[in-house]
Design an enzyme around this catalytic site. Structure first.
Site, PDB file in Angstrom:
ATOM      1  N   THR A   1      -5.144   7.020  -3.735  1.00  0.00           N
ATOM      2  CA  THR A   1      -5.452   6.809  -2.311  1.00  0.00           C
ATOM      3  C   THR A   1      -4.759   7.872  -1.463  1.00  0.00           C
ATOM      4  OG1 THR A   1      -5.728   4.462  -2.737  1.00  0.00           O
ATOM      5  CG2 THR A   1      -5.476   5.103  -0.451  1.00  0.00           C
TER       6      THR A   1
ATOM      7  N   GLU B   1       0.825  -1.216   0.000  1.00  0.00           N
ATOM      8  CA  GLU B   1       0.000   0.000   0.000  1.00  0.00           C
ATOM      9  C   GLU B   1       0.857   1.263   0.000  1.00  0.00           C
ATOM     10  OE1 GLU B   1      -2.726  -0.505  -0.948  1.00  0.00           O
ATOM     11  OE2 GLU B   1      -4.018  -1.811   0.256  1.00  0.00           O
TER      12      GLU B   1
HETATM   13  N1  HSE Z   1      -8.777   2.833   4.498  1.00  0.00           N
HETATM   14  C1  HSE Z   1      -8.233   3.200   3.227  1.00  0.00           C
HETATM   15  C2  HSE Z   1      -8.684   4.606   2.909  1.00  0.00           C
HETATM   16  C3  HSE Z   1      -8.739   2.253   2.170  1.00  0.00           C
HETATM   17  O1  HSE Z   1      -9.883   4.859   3.061  1.00  0.00           O
HETATM   18  O2  HSE Z   1      -7.877   5.444   2.525  1.00  0.00           O
HETATM   19  C4  HSE Z   1      -8.221   2.560   0.808  1.00  0.00           C
HETATM   20  O3  HSE Z   1      -8.830   1.683  -0.122  1.00  0.00           O
END
Ligand code: HSE
Length: 330
Positions: free
Chosen positions: A203, A147
């Site tokens: 993201t 990530e």
């Molecule tokens: N929890 C993360 C966000 C998930 O909302 O940024 C990303 O898919």
């Protein structure tokens, strides 16, 4: 982790693993709740080859399929690359060449856990190939390395859903832990992916719009709803889960990034969706239902609403998935 001093000898030469799409947050469970989906999966095949001189340039990534074209294949910008790099460094696996082929089926950058799935399947494959016996929590940790490539930070919710399947709660303090709960059989999701242009590090971008501090009242609102989601999964009560999918912190900040969001949410709820929220960091949205019957109509209204604003979209109906699986190991 302490670096391995001794050379690890591979147990196999080729592994193929799949890992599922996922939806994260489920409203109030930002960075905590992950749900594996059964609708789309990425497939990762890794071939390894012993070499005589160990060196650090030992990983190559090939992205296959149309959806993989937009994803860079250098190790630091690719979620699978990040994971491979970390595992290879921790276990000192430089005496093997490693060819990673990724077949992308999960649209990248749309909030369906695409980067997570490739990362998970890579971690699972390397673990199997070298017989590393990495435990589930550490495998979750390695998968989340991926990530960093798309979110700039490690978050565990998508990788948890993709790795373990069903509903997973991830705790990071005081240490990384997860709690997995089977989903009710009658939980259905309709996911809508608007085919809009998304920023490169989407993201990371959509995390920046979230307030860094929240009033206590909002915290209370979200904690209570998150508890309802968890209790609903324990009781296999879709109504209780959906009652908790109500978030007053993240959704209001992020919905501005999704054209037509309020209208699509309103229409989906009118047509019988029991809850509706942003899937992960978006721009996909997810409607929750307790039967598949209304799913088709909900997909239609989502498509109608996007059509009105000249945006094409794809909809998928999904149940909970079972997570990652090794398909072949030889
Ligand atoms: N929890 C993360 C966000 C998930 O909302 O940024 C990303 O898919």
């Amino acid at each position: 982790m302490k670096k391995e001093k001794y050379e690890i000898v591979a147990k196999y030469i080729e592994c193929t693993a799949t890992a599922s799409a996922s939806t994260a947050n489920l409203g109030p469970g930002y960075d905590v709740f992950g749900l594996g989906l059964d609708v789309l999966q990425d497939t990762v095949s890794i071939k390894i080859e012993r070499k005589t001189i160990a060196n650090k340039n030992n990983v190559k990534i090939i992205m296959n399929g149309d959806l993989g074209k937009s994803i860079p294949n250098d190790l630091d910008s690719n979620s699978a690359g990040k994971v491979a790099k970390k595992i290879i460094s921790d276990y000192n696996l430089y005496n093997y060449n490693c060819l990673i082929e990724i077949r992308k089926n999960i649209p990248p950058g749309y909030g369906m856990g695409s980067s997570a799935a490739s990362a998970v399947a890579t971690a699972v494959s390397l673990n199997a190939l070298f017989g590393l016996n990495i435990d589930d929590t550490k495998l979750l940790d390695y998968s989340a390395e991926g990530e960093l490539a798309s979110a700039g930070v490690k978050h565990f919710d998508n990788v948890a859903g993709s790795l373990f399947g069903n509903f997973v709660i991830v705790k990071t303090h005081p240490k990384l832990e997860f709690i997995r709960i089977d989903s009710p059989n009658n939980l259905f999701m309709v996911i809508c992916v608007p085919l809009i242009q998304v920023p490169k590090m989407k993201t990371e971008f959509s995390r920046k719009v979230i307030p860094q501090q929240v009033p206590l009242q909002k915290m209370v609102h979200n904690v209570a709803n998150a508890c309802s989601v968890v209790a609903g999964f324990y009781r296999k009560d879709v109504g209780m889960i959906c009652n908790g999918i109500n978030d007053c912190i993240i959704e209001p900040a992020r919905q501005k990034l999704i054209p037509g969001y309020e209208k699509i949410k309103k229409r989906s709820l009118e047509e019988g969706a029991m809850a509706f929220t942003i899937s992960g960091a978006g721009p996909s949205t997810v409607a929750f239902l307790d039967s598949s019957k209304k799913g088709l109509r909900i997909s239609e209204v989502m498509e109608e609403e996007y059509d009105k604003i000249n945006i094409k979209c794809k909809t998928f109906m999904s149940k909970s998935g079972n997570g990652s699986r090794i398909v072949s190991l030889k």
